[in-house]
Design a protein around this motif. Structure first.
Motif, PDB file in Angstrom:
ATOM      1  N   GLU A  23       5.814  14.939  32.679  1.00 60.63           N
ATOM      2  CA  GLU A  23       6.379  14.930  33.504  1.00 60.63           C
ATOM      3  C   GLU A  23       6.219  15.479  34.862  1.00 60.63           C
ATOM      4  O   GLU A  23       6.776  15.325  35.718  1.00 60.63           O
ATOM      5  CB  GLU A  23       7.631  13.713  34.409  1.00 60.63           C
ATOM      6  CG  GLU A  23       7.495  12.078  32.955  1.00 60.63           C
ATOM      7  CD  GLU A  23       6.067  10.862  33.746  1.00 60.63           C
ATOM      8  OE1 GLU A  23       6.114  10.851  34.763  1.00 60.63           O
ATOM      9  OE2 GLU A  23       5.682  10.217  32.868  1.00 60.63           O
ATOM     10  N   SER A  26       3.274  16.863  36.259  1.00 62.38           N
ATOM     11  CA  SER A  26       2.904  15.760  37.731  1.00 62.38           C
ATOM     12  C   SER A  26       3.351  16.111  38.773  1.00 62.38           C
ATOM     13  O   SER A  26       2.755  16.058  39.467  1.00 62.38           O
ATOM     14  CB  SER A  26       3.158  13.898  36.767  1.00 62.38           C
ATOM     15  OG  SER A  26       2.242  13.830  35.885  1.00 62.38           O
ATOM     16  N   GLU A  56       7.926  11.609  40.429  1.00 63.34           N
ATOM     17  CA  GLU A  56       7.326  12.003  38.558  1.00 63.34           C
ATOM     18  C   GLU A  56       8.805  13.068  38.735  1.00 63.34           C
ATOM     19  O   GLU A  56       8.808  12.726  37.395  1.00 63.34           O
ATOM     20  CB  GLU A  56       6.542  13.099  39.155  1.00 63.34           C
ATOM     21  CG  GLU A  56       4.678  12.264  39.094  1.00 63.34           C
ATOM     22  CD  GLU A  56       4.364  11.519  38.301  1.00 63.34           C
ATOM     23  OE1 GLU A  56       5.588  10.835  37.878  1.00 63.34           O
ATOM     24  OE2 GLU A  56       3.265  10.696  39.357  1.00 63.34           O
ATOM     25  N   HIS A  59      10.989  10.492  37.203  1.00 65.76           N
ATOM     26  CA  HIS A  59      10.720  10.345  36.193  1.00 65.76           C
ATOM     27  C   HIS A  59      11.605  11.125  35.091  1.00 65.76           C
ATOM     28  O   HIS A  59      11.605  10.709  33.455  1.00 65.76           O
ATOM     29  CB  HIS A  59       9.179  10.116  36.155  1.00 65.76           C
ATOM     30  CG  HIS A  59       8.969   8.987  37.115  1.00 65.76           C
ATOM     31  ND1 HIS A  59       7.418   8.443  36.738  1.00 65.76           N
ATOM     32  CD2 HIS A  59       8.883   8.005  38.075  1.00 65.76           C
ATOM     33  CE1 HIS A  59       6.976   7.855  38.014  1.00 65.76           C
ATOM     34  NE2 HIS A  59       8.235   7.638  38.004  1.00 65.76           N
ATOM     35  N   HIS A  99      -5.774  11.131  35.975  1.00 61.68           N
ATOM     36  CA  HIS A  99      -4.484  11.975  35.780  1.00 61.68           C
ATOM     37  C   HIS A  99      -3.730  11.017  35.202  1.00 61.68           C
ATOM     38  O   HIS A  99      -2.757  10.816  34.146  1.00 61.68           O
ATOM     39  CB  HIS A  99      -3.485  12.691  36.279  1.00 61.68           C
ATOM     40  CG  HIS A  99      -2.250  13.258  35.772  1.00 61.68           C
ATOM     41  ND1 HIS A  99      -1.781  14.453  34.595  1.00 61.68           N
ATOM     42  CD2 HIS A  99      -0.788  13.545  35.932  1.00 61.68           C
ATOM     43  CE1 HIS A  99      -0.914  15.261  34.624  1.00 61.68           C
ATOM     44  NE2 HIS A  99      -0.288  14.005  35.494  1.00 61.68           N
ATOM     45  N   GLU A 100      -3.082   9.982  35.883  1.00 60.88           N
ATOM     46  CA  GLU A 100      -2.441   9.178  35.474  1.00 60.88           C
ATOM     47  C   GLU A 100      -2.711   7.610  34.505  1.00 60.88           C
ATOM     48  O   GLU A 100      -2.061   7.445  33.731  1.00 60.88           O
ATOM     49  CB  GLU A 100      -2.529   7.715  36.980  1.00 60.88           C
ATOM     50  CG  GLU A 100      -1.569   8.537  38.145  1.00 60.88           C
ATOM     51  CD  GLU A 100       0.156   8.900  37.535  1.00 60.88           C
ATOM     52  OE1 GLU A 100       0.769   8.389  36.908  1.00 60.88           O
ATOM     53  OE2 GLU A 100       0.522   9.848  37.886  1.00 60.88           O
ATOM     54  N   VAL A 103      -1.648   9.638  31.580  1.00 59.08           N
ATOM     55  CA  VAL A 103      -0.065   9.467  31.625  1.00 59.08           C
ATOM     56  C   VAL A 103      -0.324   7.719  30.913  1.00 59.08           C
ATOM     57  O   VAL A 103       1.226   7.839  30.263  1.00 59.08           O
ATOM     58  CB  VAL A 103       0.289   9.439  32.628  1.00 59.08           C
ATOM     59  CG1 VAL A 103       2.037   9.346  32.605  1.00 59.08           C
ATOM     60  CG2 VAL A 103       0.521  11.224  33.220  1.00 59.08           C
ATOM     61  N   GLN A 133       3.511   2.832  35.453  1.00 54.38           N
ATOM     62  CA  GLN A 133       2.587   3.022  35.481  1.00 54.38           C
ATOM     63  C   GLN A 133       0.987   2.431  36.124  1.00 54.38           C
ATOM     64  O   GLN A 133       0.213   2.372  36.140  1.00 54.38           O
ATOM     65  CB  GLN A 133       1.826   3.462  33.609  1.00 54.38           C
ATOM     66  CG  GLN A 133       2.422   4.736  33.116  1.00 54.38           C
ATOM     67  CD  GLN A 133       1.714   5.927  33.876  1.00 54.38           C
ATOM     68  OE1 GLN A 133       3.001   6.236  34.812  1.00 54.38           O
ATOM     69  NE2 GLN A 133       0.325   6.168  34.383  1.00 54.38           N
ATOM     70  N   GLU A 136       1.125   2.735  39.219  1.00 55.72           N
ATOM     71  CA  GLU A 136       0.711   3.798  39.433  1.00 55.72           C
ATOM     72  C   GLU A 136      -0.564   4.273  39.516  1.00 55.72           C
ATOM     73  O   GLU A 136      -1.868   5.179  41.129  1.00 55.72           O
ATOM     74  CB  GLU A 136       1.050   5.526  38.957  1.00 55.72           C
ATOM     75  CG  GLU A 136       2.707   5.446  39.246  1.00 55.72           C
ATOM     76  CD  GLU A 136       2.894   6.989  39.036  1.00 55.72           C
ATOM     77  OE1 GLU A 136       2.957   7.558  38.338  1.00 55.72           O
ATOM     78  OE2 GLU A 136       4.720   7.265  39.584  1.00 55.72           O
TER      79      GLU A 136
HETATM   80 FE1  OFO Z   1       5.111   9.438  35.794  1.00 54.83          FE
HETATM   81  O1  OFO Z   1       4.044   8.211  36.457  1.00 54.83           O
HETATM   82 FE2  OFO Z   1       2.636   9.208  37.232  1.00 54.83          FE
HETATM   83  O2  OFO Z   1       2.469  10.921  35.704  1.00 54.83           O
END
Ligand code: OFO
Length: 180
Positions: A23, A26, A56, A59, A99-100, A103, A133, A136
């Motif tokens: 996190e 990110s 982020e 988070h 990237h997400e 994650v 998620q 996102e």
């Molecule tokens: Fe923390 O949700 Fe994006 O990485």
């Protein structure tokens, strides 16, 4: 020393600490994208990405606090430097989507570890991240699709930048509402 009831196991604590690092990365990654966008005169894109970087960080903080509350120790680790320049706005959002997706699979992996370890408290806590998620990934996908529509057209980018400025304002308002 006897172990406190409902204390995190070492395995789950380590896994959560790994997520804290993700996190944090990110946040740095999106911050770097925001700074790049600002230098390109794309203030709306930059506002949106600065906001995203803040989210982020939130988070990460939420995880640190949870680990500490459960008798563990949230660790702030060193991070690798994110890229500082990007090929285009489209490349930025494609990176975010990629990237997400990574994650999301990490969060799912964490959920599995908590189930295997019968840690239902952490499992319950992680549900917030599972929903986050979904949001996102959906948002990043929506933005990438929008960017594909106008390709390299400059006026398209101008309106896109304005839209993202409005989105950043909406995100800030939502956050203020949640923190009331
Ligand atoms: Fe923390 O949700 Fe994006 O990485």
């Amino acid at each position: 020393m006897t172990k406190q009831k409902n204390m995190l196991s070492t395995k789950i604590s380590n896994a959560l600490n790994k997520q804290i690092e993700t996190e944090a990365f990110s946040s740095q990654y999106y911050l770097s994208m925001a700074s790049w966008a600002e230098t390109q005169g794309l203030n709306g894109v930059a506002s949106f990405l600065y906001k995203h970087a803040d989210e982020e960080r939130m988070h990460m903080l939420k995880l640190i606090k949870f680990v500490n509350e459960r008798g563990g120790h949230g660790i702030v680790s060193a991070l690798k430097q994110p890229p500082s320049t990007f090929k285009s706005v489209k490349a930025v959002f494609e990176e975010i989507l990629k990237h997400e997706i990574v994650v999301t699979s990490e969060i799912n992996g964490l959920v599995e570890i908590t189930l295997n370890g019968k840690d239902y408290t952490t499992h319950n806590f992680l549900q917030w991240y599972v929903s986050e998620q979904i949001e996102e990934e959906a948002l990043a996908r929506q933005i990438v699709d929008k960017l594909k529509l106008f390709g390299d057209d400059k006026s398209g980018l101008y309106f896109f930048d304005r839209d993202l400025e409005a989105l950043a304002v909406k995100m800030a308002a939502k956050e203020a509402e949640t923190n009331k």
